[in-house]
Design an enzyme around this catalytic site. Structure first.
Site, short mmCIF file in Angstrom:
data_model
loop_
_atom_site.label_atom_id
_atom_site.label_comp_id
_atom_site.label_asym_id
_atom_site.label_seq_id
_atom_site.Cartn_x
_atom_site.Cartn_y
_atom_site.Cartn_z
N SER A 18 0.81 -1.22 0.00
CA SER A 18 0.00 0.00 0.00
C SER A 18 0.84 1.27 0.00
O SER A 18 0.39 2.31 -0.48
CB SER A 18 -0.93 0.02 1.22
N ASP A 161 -1.67 7.60 9.40
CA ASP A 161 -2.36 6.68 10.29
C ASP A 161 -1.41 5.78 11.07
O ASP A 161 -1.80 4.72 11.53
CB ASP A 161 -3.34 5.81 9.48
N HIS A 164 0.85 4.71 6.76
CA HIS A 164 0.87 5.28 5.41
C HIS A 164 1.30 6.74 5.44
O HIS A 164 1.05 7.47 6.41
CB HIS A 164 -0.52 5.15 4.77
#
Length: 205
Positions: A18, A161, A164
């Protein structure tokens, strides 16, 4: 002296989880790489949210079969491998290191990026060190992102968060990655002439 420039775009291939998939978000590190290399290179984002190195290794042959030859490749993996033992995404440290070896052996010329701070620092540092060790073993350029972030007194300012990157984090990583990419692409000129020379050099009246 003006010239016709390069006759083709270089290709930069971003492979990871991600942290790569989201890198084209506004302010993301992949977007900043693409901006830096505009008119010189196409930047392809092949990030897969939630993937660990087991799954990344499994899909890599299909990705390689479907792409044109890249000039430089980044590998940013490990955040999901490093979750607690027993969790679905966890990959043991020794298998993680071997997976990275297998992934790098499947690639030609690449930049291997050690990944950032997340979750529990002690376990994260072990995986980051393993990534760097494999990079040295395979003689690829490495970016020690973990150590760079640890040096920051308030590294959480780079994260949205806890894992990320936000826009500031995207800039932080891009500033580490771009010099490494330039080592491979320093001779890549802009494609086609500057607009002031276009009519003359392209023989357009």
């Amino acid at each position: 002296m003006s010239s016709l420039g390069a006759d083709k775009f270089a290709k930069i291939f971003l492979f990871g989880d991600s942290l790569t998939q989201q890198s084209f978000s506004p302010g993301g590190w992949g977007a900043r790489v693409a901006d830096h290399f505009q008119r010189r290179a196409d930047v392809l984002n092949r990030g897969f949210t939630g993937y660990n190195t087991d799954w990344a290794k499994a899909i890599l042959p299909r990705l390689l079969a479907s792409r044109e030859q890249a000039d430089v490749i980044t590998v940013l993996l490990g955040s999901n491998d490093a979750v607690k033992e027993g969790e679905y995404q966890h990959v043991p440290l020794d298998r993680y290191a071997q997976n990275l070896r297998d992934i790098l052996e499947a690639l030609c010329e690449q930049t291997n990026i050690s990944w950032p701070l997340n979750r529990e620092n002690e376990r994260t540092s072990l995986y980051a060190k393993a990534a760097l060790s494999v990079g040295v073993e395979k003689s690829v350029d490495t970016v020690d992102l973990y150590s760079a972030m640890v040096k920051e007194p308030a590294y959480h300012k780079y994260l949205s968060d806890g894992l990320h990157f936000n826009a500031a984090g995207g800039q932080f990583l891009a500033e580490l990655v771009i010099p490494k990419l330039e080592l491979h692409l320093c001779n890549q000129k802009s494609v086609f002439p500057h607009w002031e020379d276009a009519a003359r050099l392209l023989n357009v009246s």
